[in-house]
Design a protein around this motif. Structure first.
Motif, PDB file in Angstrom:
ATOM      1  N   LEU A   4      41.360 -64.627 -94.092  1.00  0.00           N
ATOM      2  CA  LEU A   4      42.071 -63.359 -94.057  1.00  0.00           C
ATOM      3  C   LEU A   4      42.631 -63.021 -95.434  1.00  0.00           C
ATOM      4  CD1 LEU A   4      44.028 -63.921 -90.730  1.00  0.00           C
ATOM      5  CD2 LEU A   4      42.157 -62.311 -91.067  1.00  0.00           C
ATOM      6  N   ASP A   5      42.699 -61.742 -95.752  1.00  0.00           N
ATOM      7  CA  ASP A   5      43.377 -61.307 -96.955  1.00  0.00           C
ATOM      8  C   ASP A   5      44.887 -61.397 -96.734  1.00  0.00           C
ATOM      9  OD1 ASP A   5      40.954 -60.764 -98.149  1.00  0.00           O
ATOM     10  OD2 ASP A   5      40.995 -58.631 -97.639  1.00  0.00           O
ATOM     11  N   THR A   6      45.635 -61.332 -97.827  1.00  0.00           N
ATOM     12  CA  THR A   6      47.085 -61.273 -97.729  1.00  0.00           C
ATOM     13  C   THR A   6      47.546 -59.869 -98.112  1.00  0.00           C
ATOM     14  OG1 THR A   6      47.473 -62.012-100.011  1.00  0.00           O
ATOM     15  CG2 THR A   6      47.213 -63.721 -98.320  1.00  0.00           C
ATOM     16  N   PHE A   7      48.786 -59.544 -97.739  1.00  0.00           N
ATOM     17  CA  PHE A   7      49.249 -58.168 -97.902  1.00  0.00           C
ATOM     18  C   PHE A   7      50.716 -58.121 -98.330  1.00  0.00           C
ATOM     19  CE2 PHE A   7      45.768 -58.068 -94.924  1.00  0.00           C
ATOM     20  CZ  PHE A   7      45.051 -56.942 -95.288  1.00  0.00           C
ATOM     21  N   TYR A   8      51.020 -57.068 -99.079  1.00  0.00           N
ATOM     22  CA  TYR A   8      52.410 -56.717 -99.360  1.00  0.00           C
ATOM     23  C   TYR A   8      52.638 -55.334 -98.775  1.00  0.00           C
ATOM     24  CZ  TYR A   8      56.640 -55.407-101.947  1.00  0.00           C
ATOM     25  OH  TYR A   8      57.899 -54.988-102.308  1.00  0.00           O
ATOM     26  N   ILE A   9      53.564 -55.252 -97.821  1.00  0.00           N
ATOM     27  CA  ILE A   9      53.853 -54.008 -97.132  1.00  0.00           C
ATOM     28  C   ILE A   9      55.254 -53.541 -97.507  1.00  0.00           C
ATOM     29  CG2 ILE A   9      54.158 -52.903 -94.886  1.00  0.00           C
ATOM     30  CD1 ILE A   9      51.278 -53.716 -95.474  1.00  0.00           C
ATOM     31  N   ILE A 162      49.150 -63.377 -93.553  1.00  0.00           N
ATOM     32  CA  ILE A 162      50.342 -63.527 -94.377  1.00  0.00           C
ATOM     33  C   ILE A 162      50.734 -62.164 -94.930  1.00  0.00           C
ATOM     34  CG2 ILE A 162      51.321 -64.633 -96.426  1.00  0.00           C
ATOM     35  CD1 ILE A 162      49.346 -66.935 -95.995  1.00  0.00           C
ATOM     36  N   ILE A 163      51.947 -61.738 -94.600  1.00  0.00           N
ATOM     37  CA  ILE A 163      52.450 -60.429 -95.006  1.00  0.00           C
ATOM     38  C   ILE A 163      53.771 -60.599 -95.745  1.00  0.00           C
ATOM     39  CG2 ILE A 163      53.294 -58.181 -94.215  1.00  0.00           C
ATOM     40  CD1 ILE A 163      51.540 -58.516 -91.734  1.00  0.00           C
ATOM     41  N   GLY A 164      53.818 -60.127 -96.975  1.00  0.00           N
ATOM     42  CA  GLY A 164      55.083 -59.983 -97.672  1.00  0.00           C
ATOM     43  C   GLY A 164      55.635 -58.605 -97.351  1.00  0.00           C
ATOM     44  N   SER A 165      56.866 -58.551 -96.884  1.00  0.00           N
ATOM     45  CA  SER A 165      57.455 -57.292 -96.444  1.00  0.00           C
ATOM     46  C   SER A 165      58.693 -56.983 -97.279  1.00  0.00           C
ATOM     47  CB  SER A 165      57.834 -57.366 -94.958  1.00  0.00           C
ATOM     48  OG  SER A 165      58.453 -56.174 -94.525  1.00  0.00           O
ATOM     49  N   GLY A 235      50.436 -65.074-104.482  1.00  0.00           N
ATOM     50  CA  GLY A 235      50.149 -66.507-104.569  1.00  0.00           C
ATOM     51  C   GLY A 235      49.338 -67.007-103.398  1.00  0.00           C
ATOM     52  N   ALA A 236      49.629 -66.509-102.206  1.00  0.00           N
ATOM     53  CA  ALA A 236      48.937 -66.969-101.004  1.00  0.00           C
ATOM     54  C   ALA A 236      47.487 -66.519-100.960  1.00  0.00           C
ATOM     55  CB  ALA A 236      49.677 -66.483 -99.760  1.00  0.00           C
ATOM     56  N   ALA A 237      47.158 -65.463-101.715  1.00  0.00           N
ATOM     57  CA  ALA A 237      45.761 -65.001-101.741  1.00  0.00           C
ATOM     58  C   ALA A 237      44.863 -66.014-102.435  1.00  0.00           C
ATOM     59  CB  ALA A 237      45.672 -63.647-102.428  1.00  0.00           C
ATOM     60  N   GLY A 238      45.434 -66.798-103.350  1.00  0.00           N
ATOM     61  CA  GLY A 238      44.670 -67.837-104.034  1.00  0.00           C
ATOM     62  C   GLY A 238      43.995 -67.350-105.293  1.00  0.00           C
ATOM     63  N   GLY A 239      44.038 -68.206-106.331  1.00  0.00           N
ATOM     64  CA  GLY A 239      43.320 -67.907-107.571  1.00  0.00           C
ATOM     65  C   GLY A 239      43.828 -66.649-108.251  1.00  0.00           C
ATOM     66  N   ASN A 240      42.886 -65.825-108.680  1.00  0.00           N
ATOM     67  CA  ASN A 240      43.195 -64.562-109.344  1.00  0.00           C
ATOM     68  C   ASN A 240      42.686 -63.434-108.444  1.00  0.00           C
ATOM     69  OD1 ASN A 240      44.161 -63.007-111.562  1.00  0.00           O
ATOM     70  ND2 ASN A 240      42.040 -62.707-112.241  1.00  0.00           N
ATOM     71  N   TYR A 260      49.916 -53.131-100.714  1.00  0.00           N
ATOM     72  CA  TYR A 260      48.750 -53.705-101.389  1.00  0.00           C
ATOM     73  C   TYR A 260      48.072 -54.780-100.540  1.00  0.00           C
ATOM     74  CZ  TYR A 260      50.451 -51.361-105.579  1.00  0.00           C
ATOM     75  OH  TYR A 260      50.859 -50.418-106.470  1.00  0.00           O
ATOM     76  N   GLN A 261      46.772 -54.878-100.769  1.00  0.00           N
ATOM     77  CA  GLN A 261      45.925 -55.900-100.148  1.00  0.00           C
ATOM     78  C   GLN A 261      45.404 -56.817-101.239  1.00  0.00           C
ATOM     79  OE1 GLN A 261      42.568 -54.147 -98.192  1.00  0.00           O
ATOM     80  NE2 GLN A 261      41.624 -56.096 -97.636  1.00  0.00           N
ATOM     81  N   PHE A 262      45.400 -58.113-100.965  1.00  0.00           N
ATOM     82  CA  PHE A 262      44.934 -59.087-101.953  1.00  0.00           C
ATOM     83  C   PHE A 262      43.795 -59.916-101.360  1.00  0.00           C
ATOM     84  CE2 PHE A 262      49.434 -58.265-102.740  1.00  0.00           C
ATOM     85  CZ  PHE A 262      49.357 -57.765-104.039  1.00  0.00           C
ATOM     86  N   THR A 263      42.670 -59.898-102.063  1.00  0.00           N
ATOM     87  CA  THR A 263      41.475 -60.613-101.631  1.00  0.00           C
ATOM     88  C   THR A 263      41.148 -61.678-102.658  1.00  0.00           C
ATOM     89  OG1 THR A 263      40.623 -58.583-100.618  1.00  0.00           O
ATOM     90  CG2 THR A 263      39.051 -60.371-100.977  1.00  0.00           C
ATOM     91  N   ALA A 264      40.952 -62.904-102.206  1.00  0.00           N
ATOM     92  CA  ALA A 264      40.619 -63.993-103.118  1.00  0.00           C
ATOM     93  C   ALA A 264      39.355 -63.642-103.892  1.00  0.00           C
ATOM     94  CB  ALA A 264      40.437 -65.299-102.366  1.00  0.00           C
TER      95      ALA A 264
END
Length: 267
Positions: A4-9, A162-165, A235-240, A260-264
């Motif tokens: 799964l991707d990670t997100f900041y909402i 994983i969601i950062g809110s 950070g939870a998305a991994g790598g860059n 934002y959406q973060f994809t490894a």
């Protein structure tokens, strides 16, 4: 299950739950159409739980914390009785401790604050996915929270969303009164634009050191608690990871709902 991707909402005001005119409400309500892959668990890092050390809530059923005042009575009657996720909480604690976070506290009474349950209620109104909450530590810095997220990266391969809110800008004292079509001031637009460009260009070291490298950092975030969930999500998305702006709107002239959406990058 695919990773799964990670997100900041940017969760904004609890009024999202009853104000049908707000664009961020419609964005969150469309979540399951935009992201149909159903997670097994949800881990939310909320800017409204601020502790000296990382803390997870270890409970079987989440209470709904109405940690706000001055809003319509109907908001205080809303409940989001999502199951707790004690097994996920234990997994989070183990991952953090294995990564050098020696002290990780367990809270066996806390439910979900509005930074968690307000977006979750719009995204998953069925309240049938177990939810665990992780705190931030506003006396730490961006790098600390990035490393916190980095320790949690294995979870996205285990069906954990994983969601950062928080809020992309969060200076409540500068908001215009409701209904006032105030223009976005320069400091808010410059910080918001810097954030977008920096994330989309993958300059994550600048994000971790935003206090020194961004314009108007102190004005945009006089308190850091609503920005640090972003660092955990990155950070939870991994790598860059590859970043994508998935929603943008404003409230009161100075509150950005940029999400934002973060994809490894290796996925």
């Amino acid at each position: 299950m695919a990773a799964l991707d990670t997100f900041y909402i940017s969760h904004g005001s609890p009024m999202l739950l009853i104000d049908e005119s707000h664009p961020a409400r419609h964005f969150l309500q469309s979540w399951q159409k935009l992201y149909p892959q159903r997670p097994n668990y949800i881990l939310i890092i909320s800017g409204h739980w601020n502790t000296a050390h990382p803390s997870v809530n270890v409970i079987d059923r989440n209470d709904t914390i109405h940690d706000f005042s001055g809003f319509p009575k109907s908001l205080y009657q809303l409940k989001y009785p999502a199951p707790g996720a004690p097994e996920l909480a234990k997994r989070v604690k183990g991952l953090l401790q294995a990564s050098g976070f020696d002290r990780v506290d367990e809270d066996k009474t806390r439910g979900l604050d509005h930074g968690a349950w307000v977006p979750a209620m719009l995204m998953y109104p069925e309240a049938d996915i177990p939810v665990c909450q992780l705190s931030v530590s506003s006396k730490k810095d961006g790098t600390y929270h990035y490393n916190l997220g980095k320790a949690l990266a294995p979870l996205k391969n285990e069906g954990v969303l994983i969601i950062g809110s928080g809020s992309a800008t969060h200076n409540l004292k500068t908001m215009a009164p409701k209904g006032d079509p105030a223009p976005v001031p320069l400091w808010a637009s410059e910080f918001d634009t810097w954030l977008k460009e920096t994330l989309l260009e993958g300059r994550y070291d600048d994000i971790n050191h935003y206090e020194e490298r961004s314009p108007h950092a102190k004005k945009a975030h006089p308190w850091k608690d609503h920005f640090f969930p972003l660092h955990v999500a990155v950070g939870a998305a991994g790598g860059n990871p590859n970043a994508k702006l998935i929603h943008h709107s404003w409230e009161g002239g100075t509150i950005s709902y940029a999400s934002y959406q973060f994809t490894a990058s290796n996925s």
